[in-house]
Each structure stands twice: as C-alpha cells, then as structure tokens.
Design an enzyme around this catalytic site. Structure first.
Site, PDB file in Angstrom:
ATOM      1  N   CYS A   1       7.319  15.496  19.186  1.00 30.03           N
ATOM      2  CA  CYS A   1       6.361  15.497  18.081  1.00 30.03           C
ATOM      3  C   CYS A   1       4.925  15.450  18.593  1.00 30.03           C
ATOM      4  O   CYS A   1       4.671  14.917  19.667  1.00 30.03           O
ATOM      5  CB  CYS A   1       6.560  14.264  17.203  1.00 30.03           C
TER       6      CYS A   1
ATOM      7  N   TRP B   1       8.905   3.444  20.953  1.00 35.56           N
ATOM      8  CA  TRP B   1       8.853   3.095  19.534  1.00 35.56           C
ATOM      9  C   TRP B   1       9.485   1.738  19.245  1.00 35.56           C
ATOM     10  O   TRP B   1       9.808   1.430  18.105  1.00 35.56           O
ATOM     11  CB  TRP B   1       9.496   4.198  18.696  1.00 35.56           C
TER      12      TRP B   1
ATOM     13  N   CYS C   1       5.611   4.095   7.251  1.00 33.91           N
ATOM     14  CA  CYS C   1       5.653   2.856   8.014  1.00 33.91           C
ATOM     15  C   CYS C   1       6.932   2.818   8.836  1.00 33.91           C
ATOM     16  O   CYS C   1       7.960   3.360   8.428  1.00 33.91           O
ATOM     17  CB  CYS C   1       5.610   1.644   7.084  1.00 33.91           C
TER      18      CYS C   1
ATOM     19  N   ASP D   1      16.466  13.350  21.093  1.00 30.17           N
ATOM     20  CA  ASP D   1      15.055  13.417  20.720  1.00 30.17           C
ATOM     21  C   ASP D   1      14.194  12.602  21.674  1.00 30.17           C
ATOM     22  O   ASP D   1      14.475  11.425  21.913  1.00 30.17           O
ATOM     23  CB  ASP D   1      14.850  12.878  19.302  1.00 30.17           C
TER      24      ASP D   1
ATOM     25  N   HIS E   1       5.265  17.125   7.141  1.00 30.02           N
ATOM     26  CA  HIS E   1       4.410  16.012   6.752  1.00 30.02           C
ATOM     27  C   HIS E   1       3.608  16.338   5.499  1.00 30.02           C
ATOM     28  O   HIS E   1       2.889  15.493   4.988  1.00 30.02           O
ATOM     29  CB  HIS E   1       3.468  15.648   7.898  1.00 30.02           C
TER      30      HIS E   1
ATOM     31  N   LEU F   1       0.828  -1.206   0.000  1.00 30.38           N
ATOM     32  CA  LEU F   1       0.000   0.000   0.000  1.00 30.38           C
ATOM     33  C   LEU F   1       0.859   1.250   0.000  1.00 30.38           C
ATOM     34  O   LEU F   1       0.581   2.208  -0.722  1.00 30.38           O
ATOM     35  CB  LEU F   1      -0.939  -0.006   1.209  1.00 30.38           C
TER      36      LEU F   1
ATOM     37  N   HIS G   1      13.712  17.186  21.226  1.00 29.05           N
ATOM     38  CA  HIS G   1      12.651  17.446  20.250  1.00 29.05           C
ATOM     39  C   HIS G   1      11.454  16.562  20.568  1.00 29.05           C
ATOM     40  O   HIS G   1      11.608  15.404  20.950  1.00 29.05           O
ATOM     41  CB  HIS G   1      13.132  17.150  18.825  1.00 29.05           C
TER      42      HIS G   1
END
Length: 761
Positions: free
Chosen positions: A647, A565, A520, A603, A698, A18, A645
């Site tokens: 997000c 993550w 991904c 980060d 983005h 995809l 940093h």
C-alpha cells in the site's frame, strides 16, 4: 519550574466517537451542525484531559487530517474542488475522499493523493502544488478553536505544520520546484503568526519533523530562510521535531532563530549533551521523554537518573513532553476492563503518558520524595515485565537460531516457476482478482460481536461465516473474476486476526488509533516471544475453495506488516521479533499448500513504512525485512503461486529490495497517483508479474471501464502485457456492495477489452 506540554492529543475519542459521526454525516444520517457539535464536544473533553499540563495544544484536532487542515488554512485547494459549489467542510471532504455528504455523481471529484506520515501508520492528504500556486490565509478554523479553548481556562499553545515541512510533504503536479513557492508562502505564515499573537498567544508550536531526515543544502537553506523571515513574530516559536535524531541537522536546529526546540529524546537521547552545549542560553529545550508511539510504561526512575543532570543545567529552560503527538497512541488504558491484569500493568496509553510527564516534572522540580508512591508503583510494573516468564519462550528462540539461508530460497527461478504455474492455473491474459477483503456488512460485524460475547456457539458462528463466504464467492463468479478470494468475513482486522491466534500477543478493547479519516485500527500488542499453536486460516480457505473450480487465494498478512502494524515489544531488536513472526507465517503457508491451495497471498502492505527516515539505515532494515518475507513465503513448490500486496508505496528507492522478495505476483496501490508509481519501472526491469491498482477503494467513487482501460494501457507502456494483472488498489472491506459490484464489473469488462486489444494486435 519545568514546563509540561503535549504536542497533540488523539482526536478520535476514547470510543471512536469522531469516526461514527464522520460516517453518519457522509451517509446523510446527521446534519453538518451535529457533526460540528461532536467535534466541539471532543475538543472540550480532550482539553480537560490535558488540564494538568502547563501548556495545552490547540489546532491538533481535525475532521480528517491535519495536513489537509493546513492546506485549507493556506488556501491550497485543488481547482477541481474549489470550482464546485458548497461550503468549506463539503469541499474539505471532497479533497479528502472524492465526495462530501450526499454528493451526487456529478459532484464527485478525484480524491487527493494519500500517503504515509513519515514512518507511521497514519496517512495524510498530499498538498498539490504547481508553479502558479497562490496562498491565502484562512485562519477561521484555528481561531474558533482558540476561542473555545480559552473558555476552559487553559494556557494554550497553537500547533501548526511548519512552512518547509509543509512544502516537503506536498507534490508538484507540473514538475516545478516546490521550494520556489517558499517566498510566496512565508508572508502567509507571518500573517498567521501575527493573527495568533493578537489573540494573546505566547507560544506557537511549529512542527518541522523534516529536521530528522537527510536534507540537502537547498532544504537546509529553506529552513534558514523561513525562520529568519518569521523571527519578527510577536509569538514565541517552539520548533518541534520528532520521529528520530537530528544528527547532521543538529547545529541548524539549534541556530534557527526561534524561542525553543523540541526533540525526540526516545530516539535522540544520545544527542542531548550536544544540544545542551549548542542551544543558545535564551532558548528553551523541550525533551520528548515519554514514547508517543508505543504503549509501554516509561521507566520513570531510569529516566529521572539521566534527566536530573539535564535539569540541573537548564532549570526553567527545560520543558517535558511526549516524544511526538499522541495521535499515534490509544486514548485511555483505564477503558480496558478485560485485559490481562499483569500485562495491563506494563502499559500506558495517551492519558497515562501525560501522567508520566507530570510525575517526571514534579520529581525534578520538587524532589522524588513528593511522588515516591507513583515512582514505586511504576518500578514494580517495570520489574514485573522484565522478569515475567510469560515474555520468554526458549523453543521460539531455538527456532529462530536454527533459521538457514536456504529457508528463504525458492526451488527454481521465476521463469521456471511461472511456466509451471501457468500450466497449472490456466489463467487468461490480464487476469482479474481482488486484494482480499470484501464489504464488512452490519450482519457480519454483528455476528462477530455476538460470537465474541458468547451469544453464538462455535457451530452457529461457523455456519454464518460460511454463508457469507459462499455469498462472496458467488458474487465474484457472477462478476467474472478469474482468481477469487473468500472475502475475510471472519476477520476484524488483517493484523489483529492473526495476532489473536499467535502466542505472545495481547489485545485491547479500545486501543484504537487513527489510520486516516474515519479509518481506525486497533494494533495488537506483542508482549512476548511469538509462536503459532495451530493453523489460523486453513479451514476457511478450504471451505471457500470447495465452492468453486476457480483458483481461490489463501490470504495471509506478512511478518513485516504484522510487526509494523502492531505495538511491538521494546526489549529486543525488532528484527528478532520479525523472524519469529516469519516462522509462524511460514508454517501457515505450508499448511495451506498441503490443503491444495494453489495461490497464496502474503500481504506486506507496510513494508515501506518501516523504513528508517534516514537512508543510511535502510540497508539493515531491508535486509531483515526481505529476509523475513522470504522465510515466510518460500517453503513451497514451484507450482504454488505466491502473491504479495503493498500500500501507499513509493517504489523508486526500494525497487531492488522488492524484486529481491521474489514474489511471483505483486499488487500495488497506484490509482490515486494515476500510475505515477510505475515510474520506478522505467529504469528497473521488474522481473515478475505485477498488478497495478485501478480502483481507488479509499473513495466511494466508481471507476469507469474507460478509465480502467486507460490506466492499464499506461501500465503496459512500462510492464509487458503478459505480466500484468488487473485489480483494485486495496481490500474492499470499507466499501459497500452497491459501490463494489459496478466497480468490479467495470474492472472485469476492462480486462476483457484489453484481451481483445491483444488479440487484435
């Protein structure tokens, strides 16, 4: 007879089919018809993958995001997009990313805001509401997928986001109360359920995950109103919750007039006895008994031990499923041909998790002897992991036990450090920098691939990467940036890169999960105690610094983000694993400082997403998360400037914890929210320096110099100008140089204008 089902299946494809189709469509390489065909092929494959289940989910596939799909189903399309010409798919991508395939600049729009889906690393496009928002039903996408699924012979279960969670996920653009829209929204949901019932659908899965969060009386009333309004539907409703316990919402969930309730039995097993007692006898209880968010095999025998008395009481009212959608799991462990065989035996990806559900159901319905071989194989794997010497490292455990409070403290307060850093760095007002990564070109990816496959020797690979680093440095110098980065050409991923160099990690070839859109990630797997055998980044940063007189940032990923993550071991507290990571990053920070690096960025992009969904549990998490960062960051001299940093973060509710990290500079993602995230600083005087993002990386759209100046002036209304930095929202890895150069040039020019304004004032 136990009913087996699934809440959702990974949509990206086992080999990310995809993703590649999306990006080819956006670049004009394939037609819309070809993109739609890829989607149809994936759906057919995924329904076949789930054929052993009694009920197959439909509507869980998406070309970008399931929340955005729901917005289009309900007619919630921002006016800036709906007024444009173009088909539904074009407008869909315009909301998602600011433009569709081959859009000219005149068709570019402000992309929809994106934020985290509960406490996961998946991101959704935030629905936009005003007091005048009108809803209109467009079920065409869902009906088309139902028609496709029926052709497979599967018994289908459409999946939709519930009305109250949908409003909760959205954002009011005019400060109106979102819940005022509920009575306007419910007739559209009722019409949708009628449409589904007319398709012969018996069960509809309607997701209300807000039931695992803390809800005030207004939101609880909204849930009651919604489901008493929808109870006349001909279709039976399976109310699905996940990601945690119901706690004070348990009675409400049991009493809502629906046909059944799905709960997360991984996190909420302690509530099952109460659920059995309180759930009316005409309702089914679906238990999420296989972890949909991690990759470890389920201990099937242990699970059966506690499930057996539940089945004895409920019989056919018991349904089994994964705990949540398998969107958060890789697709197929059998694709992994290079993974260590012993560690692989401990794992289960999406397809294997469905096998586990089926084995559990068969064992309960027909007896354990009917699946004795599968249970024996599972027990051997679980026992192997539990007793493996590869999991435990006594030296690491001793190092964690030796952590002291002083290890988390800087030598001086911020004011003292700031003065010494200013003297050393000699930066202008509104210093410009980037967050770390630069475009990962085909040449870079090809070089890494050839190196992994043994086609390049170490020295050949090093030369290619040094050439890319030099190119990146020269580009930044030509643009006029003040603080440079080396561009991270050698890094495939900001977490996987470090995990590959740490003991206690293992990696997959195809363990991809969707983060957002076509993005991904392949989370590394923490299977054992973590340690750092040698320096991980020093060679590259030293080389980059040798190319320029301007400050070069050392770039590291923080311990909390690496943890959040990764797929994390579940045999010890997450806090303990995080402290192990903190010690490894601390050693790297100290090596960078010894190498002469003056600015080190650590980060913590994922700090907030690790927050428990219930505020009552925040304090414990933030204590060890902030402590881990401080241990990693604070073993340096005053003159060394520490950046971090973050997000997709809302800061109001954790601003004190962020200040407690005591980073000299924090950069945050703010451009999509038009600096609204800085509202957190109205009532809290953040003491250190801050770089609010001014370039939404983005989206392919290029911010103008004027727009950047306007954003920074908004920021200066809250943060003293002498403490502001100018930077993009996030790393530039996913963009191309043709987008990055003009965007950064506009950013540098905007900073120059801001400096001139300060001088003129």
């Amino acid at each position: 007879m136990i009913t087996t089902h699934n809440l959702g299946f990974p949509r990206i494809g086992a080999k990310r089919e995809l993703k590649f189709a999306q990006e080819d469509y956006w670049k004009g390489r394939i037609s819309q018809e070809e993109l739609l065909n890829v989607g149809a092929e994936l759906r057919q494959r995924h329904w076949r993958n789930q054929s052993q289940l009694d009920l197959t989910p439909v509507g869980d596939f998406s070309f970008y995001d399931q929340v955005l799909d729901m917005s289009f189903t309900l007619g919630v399309i921002p006016e800036r997009v709906s007024r444009l010409q173009g088909g539904e798919l074009d407008n869909y991508f315009r909301v998602a990313r600011g433009r569709s395939a081959q859009d000219s600049d005149c068709h570019c729009v402000h992309a929809g805001e994106m934020t985290k889906w509960f406490d996961t690393n998946y991101h959704y496009i935030v629905p936009e509401f005003t007091a005048d928002t009108a809803f209109s039903l467009n079920p065409s996408r869902l009906l088309a997928e139902i028609a496709e699924a029926k052709q497979t012979g599967a018994t289908i279960k459409p999946v939709i986001i519930g009305p109250v969670t949908y409003l909760w996920l959205g954002k009011s653009k005019d400060s109106s109360n979102k819940l005022d829209l509920l009575e306007r929204l419910l007739p559209v949901y009722a019409a949708l359920l009628d449409v589904l019932a007319n398709q012969g659908v018996e069960w509809v899965q309607i997701d209300e995950p807000i039931l695992v969060t803390e809800l005030d009386a207004e939101w609880k009333y909204a849930l009651n109103l919604a489901y008493h309004t929808l109870k006349s539907s001909k279709a039976k409703l399976l109310l699905a919750t996940y990601f945690g316990q119901l706690q004070d919402n348990l009675q409400l969930a049991c009493e809502l007039p629906v046909g059944g309730l799905h709960v997360d039995a991984i996190n909420g097993r302690a509530e099952i006895g109460k659920l059995i007692d309180w759930l009316p006898s005409h309702k089914v209880l679906s238990l999420g008994v296989v972890n949909g968010r991690n990759i470890w095999k389920t201990d099937l025998n242990q699970t059966l031990d506690w499930l057996q008395p539940v089945y004895d009481k409920l019989q056919s009212r018991l349904w089994l499923a994964p705990s949540c959608s398998l969107l958060h799991s890789p697709v197929d462990l059998d694709s992994e041909e290079k993974m260590d065989a012993e560690i692989k035996s401990w794992l289960a990806f999406a397809l294997q998790k469905l096998d586990e559900v089926k084995i559990l159901a068969t064992a309960l319905s027909e007896g354990r002897n009917t699946v004795a071989d599968a249970l024996k194989e599972n027990q051997d794997c679980v026992s192997s992991r539990k007793h493996s010497p590869r999991v435990h490292n006594p030296a690491v455990k001793e190092a964690v036990e030796a952590i002291t409070a002083e290890m988390g403290d800087r030598r001086s307060d911020y004011q003292t450090r700031a003065a010494r850093q200013a003297q050393r760095l000699q930066l202008p007002a509104f210093p410009t920098t980037t967050i770390g990564s630069f475009p990962q070109t085909a040449d870079i990816r090809n070089a890494r691939r050839r190196y992994r496959q043994g086609e390049l020797q170490d020295n050949e690979y090093r030369t290619l990467m040094q050439q890319e680093i030099e190119r990146c440095v020269r580009e930044q110098e030509n643009l006029g940036l003040d603080v440079l980065v080396h561009g991270e050409a050698e890094r495939n991923d900001m977490v996987e890169y470090f995990g590959e160099q740490l003991d206690g990690y293992v990696f997959s070839q195809f363990g991809w999960v969707q983060s957002y859109g076509s993005r991904c990630v392949k989370p590394p797997i923490i299977f054992g105690d973590i340690s750092r055998p040698q320096a991980m980044t020093v060679e590259w940063i030293k080389y980059a610094q040798s190319l320029t007189d301007r400050p070069m940032k050392g770039m590291l990923t923080g311990p909390v983000t690496i943890l959040n993550w990764s797929f994390v071991r579940d045999d010890q507290p997450r806090a303990l694993t995080c402290y192990q990571l903190a010690l490894a990053i601390r050693a790297e920070v100290q090596d960078l400082e010894r190498a002469g690096v003056r600015i080190i960025q650590i980060d913590e992009a994922a700090l907030r997403e690790g927050l428990p969904l219930r505020r009552a549990q925040w304090r414990e998490y933030l204590q060890w998360a902030v402590s881990s960062f401080r241990i990693a960051a604070n073993g340096v001299a005053d003159e060394t400037q520490i950046h971090t940093h973050m997000c997709y973060s809302e800061f109001n509710d954790i601003i004190e914890a962020i200040a407690g990290m005591d980073a000299d500079v924090i950069t945050i993602e703010t451009s999509r929210s038009d600096m609204e995230l800085l509202d957190a600083f109205d009532n809290f005087k953040y003491p250190n320096e801050i770089g609010p993002g001014v370039y939404d990386i983005h989206s392919p759209n290029i911010p103008s110099e004027t727009h950047i100046v306007q954003l920074m002036r908004k920021a200066a209304e809250r943060i003293p100008a002498h403490r502001l930095w100018v930077n993009p929202d996030c790393g530039l890895k996913t963009r191309n140089w043709e987008e990055v150069r003009p965007a950064l040039q506009n950013m540098v020019n905007a900073a120059k204008q801001l400096r001139a304004d300060v001088v003129a004032a």
